[in-house]
Design an enzyme around this catalytic site. Structure first.
Site, PDB file in Angstrom:
ATOM      1  N   GLU A 219     -77.949 -12.158 106.280  1.00 25.12           N
ATOM      2  CA  GLU A 219     -76.756 -11.430 106.003  1.00 25.12           C
ATOM      3  C   GLU A 219     -75.704 -11.657 107.173  1.00 25.12           C
ATOM      4  O   GLU A 219     -75.911 -11.495 108.327  1.00 25.12           O
ATOM      5  CB  GLU A 219     -76.902 -10.026 105.672  1.00 25.12           C
ATOM      6  CG  GLU A 219     -77.636  -9.585 104.457  1.00 25.12           C
ATOM      7  CD  GLU A 219     -77.689  -8.154 104.204  1.00 25.12           C
ATOM      8  OE1 GLU A 219     -76.773  -7.714 103.382  1.00 25.12           O
ATOM      9  OE2 GLU A 219     -78.669  -7.422 104.906  1.00 25.12           O
ATOM     10  N   HIS A 243     -87.378  -6.410  99.275  1.00 23.11           N
ATOM     11  CA  HIS A 243     -86.996  -7.624  98.916  1.00 23.11           C
ATOM     12  C   HIS A 243     -87.811  -8.796  99.567  1.00 23.11           C
ATOM     13  O   HIS A 243     -88.134  -9.716  98.630  1.00 23.11           O
ATOM     14  CB  HIS A 243     -85.693  -7.868  99.397  1.00 23.11           C
ATOM     15  CG  HIS A 243     -84.584  -6.551  98.865  1.00 23.11           C
ATOM     16  ND1 HIS A 243     -84.662  -6.003  97.811  1.00 23.11           N
ATOM     17  CD2 HIS A 243     -83.495  -6.086  99.759  1.00 23.11           C
ATOM     18  CE1 HIS A 243     -83.857  -4.941  97.730  1.00 23.11           C
ATOM     19  NE2 HIS A 243     -83.180  -5.025  98.830  1.00 23.11           N
ATOM     20  N   LYS A 343     -79.136  -8.756 110.075  1.00 22.56           N
ATOM     21  CA  LYS A 343     -77.668  -8.369 109.724  1.00 22.56           C
ATOM     22  C   LYS A 343     -76.923  -9.270 110.934  1.00 22.56           C
ATOM     23  O   LYS A 343     -77.453  -9.391 112.001  1.00 22.56           O
ATOM     24  CB  LYS A 343     -77.439  -6.928 109.884  1.00 22.56           C
ATOM     25  CG  LYS A 343     -78.064  -6.331 108.620  1.00 22.56           C
ATOM     26  CD  LYS A 343     -77.208  -5.104 108.201  1.00 22.56           C
ATOM     27  CE  LYS A 343     -78.109  -4.475 107.177  1.00 22.56           C
ATOM     28  NZ  LYS A 343     -77.766  -4.895 105.701  1.00 22.56           N
TER      29      LYS A 343
HETATM   30  C1  BG6 Z   1     -79.971  -3.768 100.025  1.00 18.84           C
HETATM   31  C2  BG6 Z   1     -79.986  -3.437 101.497  1.00 18.84           C
HETATM   32  O1  BG6 Z   1     -81.322  -3.147  99.321  1.00 18.84           O
HETATM   33  O2  BG6 Z   1     -80.038  -4.978 100.005  1.00 18.84           O
HETATM   34  C3  BG6 Z   1     -79.121  -3.700 102.168  1.00 18.84           C
HETATM   35  O3  BG6 Z   1     -80.161  -1.829 101.670  1.00 18.84           O
HETATM   36  C4  BG6 Z   1     -78.843  -5.154 101.990  1.00 18.84           C
HETATM   37  O4  BG6 Z   1     -78.993  -3.386 103.874  1.00 18.84           O
HETATM   38  C5  BG6 Z   1     -78.824  -5.670 100.535  1.00 18.84           C
HETATM   39  O5  BG6 Z   1     -77.482  -5.485 102.489  1.00 18.84           O
HETATM   40  C6  BG6 Z   1     -78.685  -6.925 100.466  1.00 18.84           C
HETATM   41  O6  BG6 Z   1     -78.670  -7.332  99.177  1.00 18.84           O
HETATM   42  P1  BG6 Z   1     -77.700  -8.669  98.551  1.00 18.84           P
HETATM   43  O7  BG6 Z   1     -77.931  -8.486  96.986  1.00 18.84           O
HETATM   44  O8  BG6 Z   1     -76.374  -8.582  99.140  1.00 18.84           O
HETATM   45  O9  BG6 Z   1     -78.596  -9.878  99.091  1.00 18.84           O
END
Ligand code: BG6
Length: 493
Positions: A219, A243, A343
């Site tokens: 990210e 995830h 991040k």
């Molecule tokens: C969330 C996390 O579950 O998923 C976040 O708590 C993260 O920290 C986010 O930014 C990322 O999700 P996506 O859908 O933007 O990849």
């Protein structure tokens, strides 16, 4: 899998606890609007937003509209559809901790006792159990009721077991929808389609042909005003336990005998059970923790994690994790799975890379003949298969070229946001894309020893510059197996 927009949903009352919160305004209500726009919601479908502040429904609708204009693209915001959508919405003031407040909810729900009822808990996990007992004591839990919960479900195995036990006092397992929003992403479902809708890959999908696999969830955003939650949580609990492991599991599970929820979840749980535990000193060898320091992304300077509001100056919380995981099964024994998430990385990118074994004997002068399957899930949905072909010219020299599919071009249709699918499935009563209790707890069983190892061996979060791909130790981790992270490849474009 059926296309949700093909099927009308049954009559429902959806109660959004935490209805004025960020997730509700940013994702859930826009998702419901899209389903309404695509005529999937039945006439008898209501959305009841419940929160502590006092608002009339009109006032809440104004708040919702302001947010919608921010989070829905202008070309996708249709004022006429929006105004019919708003007619479904009701606001009820509920202080979760005050039992009498549930009576106001009972009054609204009482008129339709037979409808599907979904209690969506978009609140802090500490409130889950209170809400469940609140709705139960108020007599709101019918046979047709469901509860949906956002992650994190606990912060370790013990707390996850406690939350699950508390839920089980009110709801049975068939009524509990544990959300991992990655499972709602069309791209993640496409992974299943790729594996189980094509016979091409299955014979190759095993240790005999695959050298290594890497899964990256990068990210570019930092901690973004969530320091209170994030500093107590860290990337391992926030991203890996859920995830990343879900992606790993879908990628590696055995073909389920059907798409039925129990069959899919059984196969997923088997993979989680066969993850080789990373215990004791191995934690220092097979994992890397990182934390971003001041840097820049696309020319914009980024302050260090420790400088973010609410982060203690000496925080050791990881904003990056890399792990070498192994699956102890006939199919996968010996294949390293490199997982990483972070991040403040150079870009947002969720990607799976499968490196196939090189040809056993090369008759060409090609230093490396690794066929590589790249499955990019975000931001674009792309599948690339790198093969080798003879370059133009006199010499018999092989060059990498890609077979490329861009799903945006292939399907030319708006990609649903994850919550559209998840909300429809909860109303419809399909648990395939939700986590079973055993999935969550088995994942924690694998994560807990890593957390314990970090504490026992005082593993520091190594600093990496914001806008880079993580600390050097992560490159060393993967290099031990003679592999490299994607950005280190020199590949076909
Ligand atoms: C969330 C996390 O579950 O998923 C976040 O708590 C993260 O920290 C986010 O930014 C990322 O999700 P996506 O859908 O933007 O990849």
């Amino acid at each position: 899998m059926e296309n949700p927009s093909d099927t009308q949903l049954p009559p429902f009352d959806l109660v959004l606890f935490g209805g004025t919160g960020d997730l509700s305004l940013r994702k859930l209500l826009p998702a419901l609007y899209f389903r309404h726009h695509e005529a999937q919601l039945p006439e008898q479908g209501r959305i009841i937003c419940a929160a502590r502040s006092s608002h009339s429904t009109e006032e809440f609708v104004a708040i919702m509209e302001e947010a919608a204009k921010k989070y829905i693209k202008p070309e996708e915001f249709h004022p006429d559809t929006w105004s019919t959508f708003c007619q479904r919405v009701l606001y009820v003031k509920v202080d979760i901790t005050v039992q009498e407040d549930y009576l106001a909810l009972a009054e609204v729900l009482g008129s339709y006792p037979d409808r599907v009822r979904v209690f969506y808990l978009s609140t802090a996990p500490g409130l889950f159990s209170r809400i469940c007992s609140g709705v139960n004591e108020a007599g709101l839990v019918t046979e047709n009721s469901r509860v949906a919960l956002e992650k994190p479900l606990g912060r370790d195995l013990k707390s996850a077991l406690d939350i699950n036990d508390e839920l089980a006092e009110v709801f049975n397992e068939k009524q509990i929808y544990r959300i991992d929003h990655y499972l709602g992403k069309e791209t993640v479902q496409n992974l299943m389609a790729l594996r189980f809708g094509n016979s091409l890959f299955e014979p190759l999908w095993r240790r005999e042909h695959i050298r290594d696999v890497q899964i990256t969830i990068a990210e570019s955003l930092g901690v973004e005003g969530r320091a209170g939650y994030y500093d107590q949580t860290g990337a391992l609990r926030d991203m890996v336990q859920n995830h990343l492991l879900q992606l790993l599991v879908i990628l590696t599970m055995e073909p389920p005998i059907s798409i039925n929820p129990d069959c899919v979840r059984d196969e997923k749980i088997k993979v989680l059970r066969s993850l080789k535990p990373i215990i004791g000193k191995d934690v220092t060898k097979n994992t890397v923790r990182g934390q971003y320091k001041t840097g820049s992304i696309n020319g914009k300077s980024i302050a260090s994690y420790r400088d973010a509001d609410g982060v203690p100056p000496e925080s050791n919380t990881e904003t990056y994790v890399a792990i070498k995981a192994e699956i102890e099964s006939w199919r996968w024994k010996g294949v390293p799975f490199f997982l990483r998430t972070g991040k403040s990385m150079p870009e947002k990118r969720t990607e799976i890379i499968i490196n196939f074994k090189s040809a056993p004997h090369s008759i060409f002068e090609t230093p490396d003949s690794t066929n590589r399957l790249v499955i990019r899930l975000q931001p674009e949905e792309i599948i690339k298969l790198q093969i080798f072909a003879k370059g133009r010219g006199d010499a018999m020299r092989l060059l990498p070229v890609n077979l490329d599919i861009d799903f945006n071009e292939a399907f030319k249709k708006r990609q649903m946001i994850a919550y559209e699918r998840l909300l429809s499935d909860m109303i419809r009563g399909n648990q395939t894309l939700f986590n079973h209790r055993d999935e969550v707890t088995t994942a924690w069983k694998w994560i807990d020893p890593i957390i314990e190892g970090w504490a026992e061996y005082d593993v520091p979060s190594q600093q990496y510059t914001a806008g880079t791909w993580g600390p050097p130790a992560a490159s060393a981790l993967i290099a031990r197996d003679d592999c490299g992270w994607a950005e280190e490849y020199s590949d076909a474009e």
